[in-house]
Scaffold this motif. Structure first.
Motif, PDB file in Angstrom:
ATOM      1  N   CYS A  23     -22.722   0.649 -31.331  1.00 54.19           N
ATOM      2  CA  CYS A  23     -23.287  -0.073 -30.014  1.00 54.19           C
ATOM      3  C   CYS A  23     -21.826  -0.052 -29.007  1.00 54.19           C
ATOM      4  CB  CYS A  23     -23.236  -1.357 -30.319  1.00 54.19           C
ATOM      5  SG  CYS A  23     -23.698  -2.429 -28.743  1.00 54.19           S
ATOM      6  N   LEU A  31     -27.436   3.187 -22.760  1.00 56.87           N
ATOM      7  CA  LEU A  31     -28.151   1.738 -23.289  1.00 56.87           C
ATOM      8  C   LEU A  31     -29.419   1.542 -22.679  1.00 56.87           C
ATOM      9  CD1 LEU A  31     -24.686  -0.239 -22.581  1.00 56.87           C
ATOM     10  CD2 LEU A  31     -25.657   0.428 -24.757  1.00 56.87           C
ATOM     11  N   ARG A  36     -24.157  -3.897 -23.135  1.00 59.54           N
ATOM     12  CA  ARG A  36     -23.360  -3.865 -24.139  1.00 59.54           C
ATOM     13  C   ARG A  36     -22.910  -4.910 -24.839  1.00 59.54           C
ATOM     14  NH1 ARG A  36     -21.127   1.049 -25.233  1.00 59.54           N
ATOM     15  NH2 ARG A  36     -20.928   1.603 -22.987  1.00 59.54           N
TER      16      ARG A  36
END
Length: 92
Positions: A23, A31, A36
C-alpha cells in the motif's frame, strides 16, 4: 495447539505487513476507492479484512494504467494496408 495459534498469528501479521508495504509503495495513480492513509489505517485496524480488501479493491492492476498502443508488427498485419493493396489490385 499453541504452535498452531502462533503460526496463524505470524501468518496474519506477515500478510498485513506485506499489504501495508504494498500500500505504501503503490503509485498514487494506481490507488482506487480510498486515499493511501485510509487504506493504511484499515490494514492496521483490521489486518485480515483490510489486507484482503487492499489486494482485491485497493489498487488498479498494472495493465490498466500502463496500456501501450497496439501497433502492427508488419505491413501485412495492418488492416488498412491490406485493404489498400486489395483495392489497388482490383483497380489495376
Amino acid at each position: 495447539m499453541a504452535r498452531v495459534n502462533t503460526l496463524l498469528f505470524l501468518v496474519v501479521v506477515a500478510f498485513a505487513v506485506v499489504a501495508l508495504i504494498d500500500c505504501l509503495a503503490t503509485e498514487r495513480s494506481r490507488l482506487r476507492s480510498f486515499p493511501r492513509g485510509a487504506w493504511a489505517v484499515l490494514i492496521l485496524l483490521c489486518p485480515i479484512f483490510g489486507a484482503v480488501a487492499w489486494f482485491r479493491a485497493g489498487r488498479a492492476p498494472r495493465s490498466v494504467t500502463v496500456a501501450a498502443p497496439v501497433r502492427p508488427a508488419g505491413p501485412e498485419d495492418d488492416p488498412d494496408f491490406v485493404r489498400r493493396m486489395a483495392e489497388s489490385l482490383r483497380n489495376s
